[in-house]
Design a protein around this motif. Structure first.
Motif, mmCIF file in Angstrom:
data_model
loop_
_atom_site.group_PDB
_atom_site.id
_atom_site.type_symbol
_atom_site.label_atom_id
_atom_site.label_comp_id
_atom_site.label_asym_id
_atom_site.label_seq_id
_atom_site.Cartn_x
_atom_site.Cartn_y
_atom_site.Cartn_z
ATOM 1 N N SER A 65 1.039 -1.371 0.123
ATOM 2 C CA SER A 65 -0.100 -0.202 -0.162
ATOM 3 C C SER A 65 0.897 1.166 0.065
ATOM 4 O O SER A 65 1.985 1.220 0.453
ATOM 5 C CB SER A 65 -0.877 -0.058 1.296
ATOM 6 N N VAL A 66 0.473 2.251 -0.564
ATOM 7 C CA VAL A 66 1.259 3.569 -0.641
ATOM 8 C C VAL A 66 0.859 4.231 0.555
ATOM 9 O O VAL A 66 -0.081 4.577 0.892
ATOM 10 C CB VAL A 66 0.799 4.220 -1.850
ATOM 11 N N GLN A 67 2.036 4.681 1.082
ATOM 12 C CA GLN A 67 1.926 5.437 2.577
ATOM 13 C C GLN A 67 1.938 6.987 2.301
ATOM 14 O O GLN A 67 1.624 7.448 3.315
ATOM 15 C CB GLN A 67 2.835 4.958 3.596
ATOM 16 N N GLY A 68 2.255 7.182 1.482
ATOM 17 C CA GLY A 68 2.589 9.010 1.026
ATOM 18 C C GLY A 68 3.181 9.024 -0.263
ATOM 19 O O GLY A 68 3.838 8.052 -0.748
ATOM 20 N N GLN A 69 3.538 10.312 -0.687
ATOM 21 C CA GLN A 69 3.998 10.494 -1.889
ATOM 22 C C GLN A 69 5.096 11.802 -1.534
ATOM 23 O O GLN A 69 4.595 12.744 -1.283
ATOM 24 C CB GLN A 69 3.132 11.025 -3.031
ATOM 25 N N PRO A 105 -1.501 10.530 -6.804
ATOM 26 C CA PRO A 105 -2.023 9.845 -5.540
ATOM 27 C C PRO A 105 -2.370 8.524 -5.968
ATOM 28 O O PRO A 105 -3.124 8.313 -6.839
ATOM 29 C CB PRO A 105 -3.212 10.655 -5.047
ATOM 30 N N LEU A 106 -1.786 7.400 -5.062
ATOM 31 C CA LEU A 106 -2.072 5.960 -5.554
ATOM 32 C C LEU A 106 -2.512 5.274 -4.165
ATOM 33 O O LEU A 106 -2.106 5.697 -3.115
ATOM 34 C CB LEU A 106 -0.756 5.232 -5.812
#
Length: 141
Positions: A79-83, A89-90
């Motif tokens: 899972s993507v926790q931030g960018q 945004p994913l």
């Protein structure tokens, strides 16, 4: 990007890129086909309920059924926790390994593919898939 006949019923967000497909076909037909790794960058629709919603779980279940039918497998997922950089945004990143470019091309007609693509169209709001070298496995651990 021209529409691919096998993509006719898929939402724009999950249609394949005809230019890139031509390259994949050329490699598959070259006599020097080789493994590839597809990095899937996905953002899901709110109705999908990522990560625990019924639609998301159904899509991932369908994906887990169709991938082995072409010899493919998910090597890594997160899972993507931030960018930290950019504006994409994913929710999730999946590294999917295919034994050949032909195996990737065979996905739309593989057993269980119809259900997988239908659920993907219902669940995925946005996707980018990067074609990477599948002969060099990602380092983990």
């Amino acid at each position: 990007m021209a529409a691919n006949p096998e993509d006719a019923n898929r939402p724009t967000a999950v249609r394949r890129n005809e230019y890139e497909l031509a390259i994949v076909r050329q490699i598959a037909d070259s006599g020097a086909d080789r493994p590839l790794l597809m990095m899937n960058l996905n953002r899901y629709k709110s109705d999908a309920g990522y990560p625990d919603g019924a639609l998301y779980r159904a899509y991932r279940g369908a994906l887990s059924k169709v991938l082995p039918n072409v010899g493919a497998k998910i090597l890594w997922e997160s899972s993507v926790q931030g960018q930290m950089v950019g504006e994409q945004p994913l929710h999730e990143i999946l590294a999917v390994w295919y034994p050949s470019h032909q195996a990737f091309l065979d996905m739309p007609t593989a057993k269980d593919a119809e259900v997988n693509y239908r659920l993907r169209g219902e669940a995925v709001e946005y996707a980018v898939i990067h074609r990477c070298d599948g002969q060099t496995m990602p380092l983990c651990g």
